[in-house]
Write a protein that holds these residues in place. Structure first.
Motif, PDB file in Angstrom:
ATOM      1  N   ILE A   1       2.205   7.057  -7.034  1.00 42.86           N
ATOM      2  CA  ILE A   1       0.690   8.089  -6.888  1.00 42.86           C
ATOM      3  C   ILE A   1       1.657   8.916  -7.290  1.00 42.86           C
ATOM      4  CG2 ILE A   1      -1.412   8.123  -7.164  1.00 42.86           C
ATOM      5  CD1 ILE A   1      -1.775   5.331  -6.102  1.00 42.86           C
TER       6      ILE A   1
ATOM      7  N   TYR B   1       2.488   1.968  -3.640  1.00 39.52           N
ATOM      8  CA  TYR B   1       1.606   2.156  -4.558  1.00 39.52           C
ATOM      9  C   TYR B   1       1.294   3.471  -4.375  1.00 39.52           C
ATOM     10  CZ  TYR B   1      -1.477   1.622  -8.065  1.00 39.52           C
ATOM     11  OH  TYR B   1      -2.543   0.544  -9.582  1.00 39.52           O
ATOM     12  N   SER B   2       0.997   3.950  -3.136  1.00 41.56           N
ATOM     13  CA  SER B   2       0.614   5.230  -2.861  1.00 41.56           C
ATOM     14  C   SER B   2       1.936   7.196  -3.247  1.00 41.56           C
ATOM     15  CB  SER B   2       0.179   5.415  -1.753  1.00 41.56           C
ATOM     16  OG  SER B   2       0.212   5.150  -0.455  1.00 41.56           O
TER      17      SER B   2
ATOM     18  N   PRO C   1       0.825  -1.238  -0.170  1.00 41.90           N
ATOM     19  CA  PRO C   1      -0.235   0.023   0.006  1.00 41.90           C
ATOM     20  C   PRO C   1       1.049   1.376  -0.090  1.00 41.90           C
ATOM     21  CG  PRO C   1      -1.199  -1.696   1.875  1.00 41.90           C
ATOM     22  CD  PRO C   1       0.425  -1.947   1.437  1.00 41.90           C
TER      23      PRO C   1
ATOM     24  N   TRP D   1     -10.996  -1.042  -2.924  1.00 41.70           N
ATOM     25  CA  TRP D   1      -9.468  -0.734  -2.977  1.00 41.70           C
ATOM     26  C   TRP D   1      -9.325   0.298  -3.497  1.00 41.70           C
ATOM     27  CZ3 TRP D   1      -6.361  -2.058  -7.027  1.00 41.70           C
ATOM     28  CH2 TRP D   1      -4.538  -2.249  -6.320  1.00 41.70           C
ATOM     29  N   PHE D   2      -9.766   0.433  -5.002  1.00 45.71           N
ATOM     30  CA  PHE D   2      -9.216   1.320  -5.271  1.00 45.71           C
ATOM     31  C   PHE D   2      -9.513   2.422  -4.753  1.00 45.71           C
ATOM     32  CE2 PHE D   2      -8.447  -0.509  -9.163  1.00 45.71           C
ATOM     33  CZ  PHE D   2      -7.076  -0.144  -9.938  1.00 45.71           C
TER      34      PHE D   2
ATOM     35  N   LEU E   1      -7.175   3.140  -1.624  1.00 45.87           N
ATOM     36  CA  LEU E   1      -6.244   4.184  -1.899  1.00 45.87           C
ATOM     37  C   LEU E   1      -6.099   5.722  -2.257  1.00 45.87           C
ATOM     38  CD1 LEU E   1      -4.772   1.117  -4.678  1.00 45.87           C
ATOM     39  CD2 LEU E   1      -3.757   1.758  -2.758  1.00 45.87           C
TER      40      LEU E   1
ATOM     41  N   VAL F   1      -6.533  -1.260   2.870  1.00 40.94           N
ATOM     42  CA  VAL F   1      -6.143  -1.831   1.895  1.00 40.94           C
ATOM     43  C   VAL F   1      -4.929  -2.809   1.949  1.00 40.94           C
ATOM     44  CG1 VAL F   1      -4.560  -0.547   0.575  1.00 40.94           C
ATOM     45  CG2 VAL F   1      -6.176   1.370   1.763  1.00 40.94           C
TER      46      VAL F   1
END
Lengths: 103, 535
Positions: free
Chosen positions: A66, A62-63, A59, B156-157, B160, B215
């Motif tokens: 982004i 991934y963030s 997590p 989930w998206f 995030l 998450v």
């Protein structure tokens, strides 16, 4: 980062945002996944523990990708770094699997 | 992508917040309710008034199962506790000979002919058919009517998105504590901004914890690729983590089942006073029978011997082949941190309040988006469609979804008991009401839509205790006088929600009569860096 022109509204800007969005969602997914595989290889724990540890860091990875996709100076730069991370982490993981093996 | 890092992050915060906002609101609202999943189930089955007697209930459940499904593959029995006072039992038929052994998925709700609620004498209780609190739990990670996988991907998206929004939110608010103590009322967008920051900062550690753990749980399903670095077969890893129960094939040799209560007290003795939560009997009546007892996790985040398995014929404890690995302990700690089964009442209420704060944070953020752009509507070049869409969805989700949950509780009390698949009918009522509020907010002028839907929500919650008092024996004034903490708590929460929505409706009504903003509005001088960069 401070010296760039304000992006003008219009098709250039739309393409810019779309490219960054794809970089964040798809590029980020692939880069974070590959990097988490490297983490799973490198964490000095038993296999199952290292794998769980790596999944629990995804997590954050991934963030982070982004955030990167939207803070990079240009979309192409965002893509370039994500691809570099993927190739580097993927290559290292692959090498480690070849050399040390996996059950 | 903007002039500075902070402005880029501001832009990202605005747009991820908007795009993910409605789903996050639903997740927060339902997830917060799901902290009281068991209590809601108990409230939605008012017929259940049995006193709590775990040993007798378990004995009764075994009697019932022996008569009802003597040759099942598995029985599960929940042990009553102060949150849910009776036993729920489910059973699964044996697979056909030659078929592969079944793998039990405990999250699946079995069909109505394979579950029952039984009392201490072994008679099934005639409790109404309802999903109870499970509805809120399921909605908060899979969005109910959607296919499970699609729902989980969307959640989930959105999760995030919330992680990104929280991180960027912290980055753009440098003067953290100063802003926390700032509230400037009656200043339009600025007041909404202050409210949004306050709700966010008030419970920030909770928001971070709940978002991250949520998450992370879904990562095990949607992004577990790290396992390929260490395992060529993913099943090897998953079997290690999940410790799913396999049902061994039956031997065909009949052997009587040992007394479940004896095994239960043996388990509780091993735990030194720890209580059991669930009993799972595999192949009852066969020589291969086993009894697995899961420990009640109250006061426990993750611990050893969380479940014990006994031989179902001799009653001897079967020692596990290996201790749970650090990996499975770590992952189960993340799960239980998110689910908070361990929380005792005071902590549970605190987490409920934190969840409510998160819900308010999302709602105020979504409203802030529209409040900051209202002036732009005066500019003819600005598109109204997008603005209108956001406002409509805001009304339908922020005001309309709570109304739908109130409607669910009303349906639970008012639908006739005899109709077929009543549990689904209740939920259909809730969703019809939700759809109605969406249509209403799409066709009415915006201010009136807010007032109408907020008012309806307030009314539904304020009247709920009275509807309950009229339709069930529990929750009436006489019953409350005798001290029924669950019903007192439920009524108080319902009334509080009602008053909050009523206040919001009155607030919106007062603003209905204000003149529309003009281009020379003093609000247009909101020139603080925080508010810039978002368009």
């Amino acid at each position: 980062m401070a010296t760039l022109k304000t992006p003008t509204l219009g098709s250039t800007r739309k393409r810019d945002v779309a490219s960054r969005l794809c970089a964040a969602l798809f590029g980020g997914y692939v880069a974070a996944s590959t990097f988490s595989m490297l983490v799973a290889r490198l964490v000095p724990l038993p296999k199952a523990g290292a794998t769980t540890m790596a999944i629990l860091t995804t997590p954050i990875l991934y963030s982070a990708t982004i955030l990167w996709a939207f803070s990079a100076r240009s979309p192409s730069r965002a893509w370039l770094v994500l691809i570099a991370v993927t190739l580097l982490a993927g290559g290292l993981t692959w090498g480690l699997i070849i050399v040390r093996g996996r059950p | 992508m903007r002039q500075s890092f902070r402005l880029s992050m501001q832009w990202l915060h605005t747009w991820t917040g908007l795009v993910a906002g409605w789903i996050i609101f639903l997740i927060f609202f339902n997830g917060t309710a799901a902290y009281f999943r068991q209590e809601i189930t108990t409230w939605m089955k008012p017929e259940i008034t049995a006193a709590i007697d775990p040993a007798k209930s378990v004995a009764g459940a075994v009697v019932f199962l022996k008569a009802k499904a003597p040759d099942a593959a598995t029985w599960t029995i929940t042990v009553p506790d102060d949150r849910y006072p009776v036993s729920d039992v489910t059973w699964q038929p044996r697979p056909k000979p030659g078929a592969p052994p079944t793998e039990e998925d405990d999250d699946e709700r079995p069909p109505a002919d394979r579950r029952a609620t039984v009392d201490a004498t072994g008679r099934p209780l005639a409790a109404r058919d309802t999903e109870g609190g499970d509805y809120f739990f399921q909605f908060h990670y899979a969005l109910h009517y959607l296919p499970q996988f699609l729902g989980m991907v969307l959640v989930w998206f959105a999760g995030l998105g919330l992680m990104v929004a929280l991180t960027t939110g912290v980055i753009i608010h440098r003067r953290f504590f100063a802003e926390f103590f700032t509230f400037r009322p009656r200043q339009g967008a600025r007041s909404w901004l202050d409210a949004h920051t306050t709700f966010a900062v008030l419970a920030l550690p909770f928001h971070l914890m709940i978002t991250y753990s949520g998450v992370a749980i879904l990562m095990f399903f949607l992004m577990p690729w790290a396992m390929f670095a260490n395992y060529s077969r993913p099943q090897t890893y998953f079997e290690m983590i999940l410790q799913r129960a396999h049902t061994p094939p039956v031997s065909g040799h009949v052997a009587p089942l040992v007394s479940v209560n004896t095994v239960l007290s043996a388990a509780e003795a091993t735990w030194n006073g720890g209580r059991a939560e669930r009993i799972r009997v595999t192949n009852p009546g066969d020589a291969t029978a086993t009894i697995k007892i899961d420990r009640h996790v109250a006061g426990l985040v993750a611990g050893r011997d969380a479940s014990l398995t006994f031989n179902g014929v001799t009653g001897v404890l079967i020692r596990p082949i290996s201790e749970p690995s650090a990996a499975s302990t770590a992952s189960s700690a993340i799960f239980s941190l998110h689910l908070a089964h361990f929380a005792r009442p005071a902590l549970r209420w605190l987490m409920f309040l934190c969840g409510a704060t998160g819900t308010a944070m999302v709602a105020s953020g979504l409203i802030l988006w529209t409040e900051k752009r209202r002036r732009k509507l005066l500019d003819p070049r600005y598109s109204r469609c997008g603005f209108r869409l956001v406002e409509t969805l805001n009304v339908a989700v922020i005001a309309g979804y709570p109304a739908a949950t109130a409607a669910l509780f009303w349906a639970n009390r008012l639908l006739p008991l005899s109709i077929a698949s009543r549990a689904n009918a209740e939920i259909l009522c809730a969703f019809s009401f939700w759809g109605l509020s969406l249509v209403w907010s799409a066709v009415r002028p915006m201010r009136q839509a807010w007032v109408g839907v907020l008012g309806a929500t307030a009314l539904l919650f304020l009247l709920l205790p009275f509807v309950n008092a009229v339709t069930s024996a529990r929750g009436t004034l006489t019953n409350l006088m005798q001290g029924d903490p669950l019903y007192i708590g439920f009524n108080l929460v319902s009334l509080t929600l009602g008053f909050m929505f009523a206040t919001a409706a009155l607030f919106a009504r007062r603003r209905m009569h204000l003149p529309p903003p003009t281009l020379a509005d003093p609000d247009s001088t909101i020139g603080q860096p925080i508010l810039e960069g978002a368009e």
